[in-house]
Design an enzyme around this catalytic site. Structure first.
Site, PDB file in Angstrom:
ATOM      1  N   THR A 289      -6.532  24.141  -7.403  1.00 20.61           N
ATOM      2  CA  THR A 289      -6.493  22.682  -7.288  1.00 20.61           C
ATOM      3  C   THR A 289      -7.938  22.218  -7.107  1.00 20.61           C
ATOM      4  O   THR A 289      -8.846  23.038  -7.060  1.00 20.61           O
ATOM      5  CB  THR A 289      -5.591  22.241  -6.114  1.00 20.61           C
ATOM      6  OG1 THR A 289      -5.604  20.814  -6.037  1.00 20.61           O
ATOM      7  CG2 THR A 289      -6.055  22.809  -4.789  1.00 20.61           C
ATOM      8  N   THR A 290      -8.136  20.895  -7.032  1.00 21.68           N
ATOM      9  CA  THR A 290      -9.497  20.382  -6.865  1.00 21.68           C
ATOM     10  C   THR A 290     -10.033  20.868  -5.521  1.00 21.68           C
ATOM     11  O   THR A 290      -9.475  20.536  -4.477  1.00 21.68           O
ATOM     12  CB  THR A 290      -9.482  18.841  -6.901  1.00 21.68           C
ATOM     13  OG1 THR A 290      -8.592  18.436  -7.944  1.00 21.68           O
ATOM     14  CG2 THR A 290     -10.855  18.299  -7.166  1.00 21.68           C
TER      15      THR A 290
ATOM     16  N   ARG B 137      -6.144  17.311 -16.844  1.00 19.25           N
ATOM     17  CA  ARG B 137      -7.162  18.369 -16.785  1.00 19.25           C
ATOM     18  C   ARG B 137      -7.601  18.749 -18.183  1.00 19.25           C
ATOM     19  O   ARG B 137      -6.838  18.637 -19.146  1.00 19.25           O
ATOM     20  CB  ARG B 137      -6.622  19.586 -16.042  1.00 19.25           C
ATOM     21  CG  ARG B 137      -6.316  19.312 -14.572  1.00 19.25           C
ATOM     22  CD  ARG B 137      -5.968  20.593 -13.852  1.00 19.25           C
ATOM     23  NE  ARG B 137      -7.150  21.381 -13.579  1.00 19.25           N
ATOM     24  CZ  ARG B 137      -7.758  21.466 -12.391  1.00 19.25           C
ATOM     25  NH1 ARG B 137      -7.268  20.832 -11.347  1.00 19.25           N
ATOM     26  NH2 ARG B 137      -8.829  22.207 -12.244  1.00 19.25           N
TER      27      ARG B 137
ATOM     28  N   GLY C   8       0.157  14.575  -3.249  1.00 17.97           N
ATOM     29  CA  GLY C   8       0.935  15.202  -4.309  1.00 17.97           C
ATOM     30  C   GLY C   8       1.810  16.345  -3.837  1.00 17.97           C
ATOM     31  O   GLY C   8       3.029  16.222  -3.733  1.00 17.97           O
ATOM     32  N   HIS C   9       1.169  17.461  -3.515  1.00 18.30           N
ATOM     33  CA  HIS C   9       1.906  18.702  -3.288  1.00 18.30           C
ATOM     34  C   HIS C   9       3.035  18.564  -2.271  1.00 18.30           C
ATOM     35  O   HIS C   9       4.165  18.987  -2.519  1.00 18.30           O
ATOM     36  CB  HIS C   9       0.925  19.809  -2.854  1.00 18.30           C
ATOM     37  CG  HIS C   9       1.585  21.135  -2.682  1.00 18.30           C
ATOM     38  ND1 HIS C   9       1.738  22.027  -3.713  1.00 18.30           N
ATOM     39  CD2 HIS C   9       2.187  21.687  -1.611  1.00 18.30           C
ATOM     40  CE1 HIS C   9       2.384  23.084  -3.274  1.00 18.30           C
ATOM     41  NE2 HIS C   9       2.660  22.908  -1.996  1.00 18.30           N
TER      42      HIS C   9
ATOM     43  N   GLY D   6      -4.404  17.549   0.443  1.00 17.54           N
ATOM     44  CA  GLY D   6      -3.869  18.374   1.521  1.00 17.54           C
ATOM     45  C   GLY D   6      -3.088  17.593   2.573  1.00 17.54           C
ATOM     46  O   GLY D   6      -2.745  18.146   3.619  1.00 17.54           O
TER      47      GLY D   6
ATOM     48  N   HIS E 149      -1.047  20.851 -16.802  1.00 22.00           N
ATOM     49  CA  HIS E 149       0.202  20.197 -16.380  1.00 22.00           C
ATOM     50  C   HIS E 149       0.388  18.865 -17.117  1.00 22.00           C
ATOM     51  O   HIS E 149       1.179  18.780 -18.043  1.00 22.00           O
ATOM     52  CB  HIS E 149       0.319  20.073 -14.850  1.00 22.00           C
ATOM     53  CG  HIS E 149      -0.940  19.748 -14.104  1.00 22.00           C
ATOM     54  ND1 HIS E 149      -1.718  18.651 -14.382  1.00 22.00           N
ATOM     55  CD2 HIS E 149      -1.551  20.389 -13.068  1.00 22.00           C
ATOM     56  CE1 HIS E 149      -2.733  18.620 -13.547  1.00 22.00           C
ATOM     57  NE2 HIS E 149      -2.683  19.669 -12.750  1.00 22.00           N
TER      58      HIS E 149
HETATM   59  N1  PXP Z   1      -6.690  13.289  -4.551  1.00 23.94           N
HETATM   60  C1  PXP Z   1      -7.350  13.991  -5.501  1.00 23.94           C
HETATM   61  C2  PXP Z   1      -8.619  13.435  -6.039  1.00 23.94           C
HETATM   62  C3  PXP Z   1      -6.835  15.197  -6.010  1.00 23.94           C
HETATM   63  O1  PXP Z   1      -7.509  15.872  -6.955  1.00 23.94           O
HETATM   64  C4  PXP Z   1      -5.587  15.667  -5.520  1.00 23.94           C
HETATM   65  C5  PXP Z   1      -4.996  16.924  -6.056  1.00 23.94           C
HETATM   66  O2  PXP Z   1      -4.668  16.750  -7.395  1.00 23.94           O
HETATM   67  C6  PXP Z   1      -4.938  14.887  -4.538  1.00 23.94           C
HETATM   68  C7  PXP Z   1      -5.518  13.728  -4.057  1.00 23.94           C
HETATM   69  C8  PXP Z   1      -3.614  15.291  -3.980  1.00 23.94           C
HETATM   70  O3  PXP Z   1      -3.746  16.470  -3.248  1.00 23.94           O
HETATM   71  P1  PXP Z   1      -2.446  17.192  -2.696  1.00 23.94           P
HETATM   72  O4  PXP Z   1      -1.676  17.686  -3.880  1.00 23.94           O
HETATM   73  O5  PXP Z   1      -2.997  18.300  -1.849  1.00 23.94           O
HETATM   74  O6  PXP Z   1      -1.669  16.183  -1.915  1.00 23.94           O
END
Ligand code: PXP
Length: 241
Positions: free
Chosen positions: A100-101, A45, A213-214, A192, A50
């Site tokens: 977040t995005t 970013r 990710g999360h 998500g 982070h």
């Molecule tokens: N894809 C993109 C382009 C993202 O920006 C993100 C969040 O950083 C993710 C996937 C993963 O999202 P999440 O953390 O909700 O799984």
């Protein structure tokens, strides 16, 4: 079958909470690979909240699977990407104040600005994926830019409250995915996705990469990184049978 991209930003979020050296996202990347990750994804970013430049550099040297760098279409970050040369760059919208995005990149409305960035990445031989809402005009604009892939934003699907809403969002993703495939684009999806909602997405025909990710990092805190990744991978494998 969809490949699994593991986003390790949140490991760096914990480190940056103390501005210390641990936990190192580079360790998490190794464990993610052992758990079956096909891609390691990080978002550098603008405010470096982070992931740090050093992380991307070390990951470039150590990651043995695909390294995917999420980034805004900004000049400063583009320079870093060109210097480090990840395997793939995913262009995302970026606002400093967001948690977040929040939505897909509006390529239609920012075509010239995004094109400048995409052209430089493509010339350097870096694969380009566009993180967009599942909308036909954004997919066609991505194709026009020369991007090889689109990552369809699954946030509305993930946030759907009722079964009917979720079904509608899933149908929209399937329809948009078919347009992308018809245009010859690689089809990625993400945002998500969790252990509870990933399977219908992983079962979509032609989806080649899921970036998560999360949910994985949240589970990893409890069960360990390698196991958390393996459990997500197992769901994706099961969904594609
Ligand atoms: N894809 C993109 C382009 C993202 O920006 C993100 C969040 O950083 C993710 C996937 C993963 O999202 P999440 O953390 O909700 O799984």
């Amino acid at each position: 079958m969809a490949e699994l991209g593991v986003n390790i930003d949140h490991v760096a979020t914990i480190r940056q909470a103390r501005r210390t050296i641990e936990p190192d996202p580079v360790w998490a990347a190794s464990l993610a690979e052992l758990g079956g990750a096909d891609t390691i994804t990080v978002h550098l970013r603008e405010d470096r909240r982070h992931i740090q430049d050093r992380d991307v550099r070390v990951l470039k040297e150590t990651v043995q699977v695909k390294l995917n760098l999420e980034m805004g279409a900004e000049e400063e970050i583009t320079k870093v990407a060109l210097d480090i040369h990840p395997d793939q760059c995913t262009l995302v919208p970026e606002k400093r104040e967001e948690v977040t995005t929040e939505g897909g990149l509006d390529i239609v409305g920012n075509f010239d600005r995004v094109k400048k960035c995409v052209d430089q990445l493509l010339t350097a031989g870096i694969e380009v994926s566009m993180f967009i809402d599942p909308a036909e005009d954004q997919i066609l604009a991505s194709k026009k830019l020369g991007a090889q892939a689109v990552e369809l934003h699954t946030g509305r699907y993930a946030d759907a409250v009722t079964g009917d809403e979720r079904k509608q969002e899933l149908d929209d993703l399937i329809a948009a995915g078919n347009i992308a495939l018809t245009e010859g684009l690689h089809l990625h999806m993400g945002h998500g996705l969790t252990y509870r909602n990933v399977m219908p997405i992983a079962a979509i025909r032609g989806v080649g990469e899921l970036n998560i990710g999360h949910s994985i990092v949240a589970r990893a805190v409890m069960v360990g990184f390698e196991r958390a990744v393996r459990e997500m991978k197992e769901l994706i494998v099961r969904a594609s049978r």
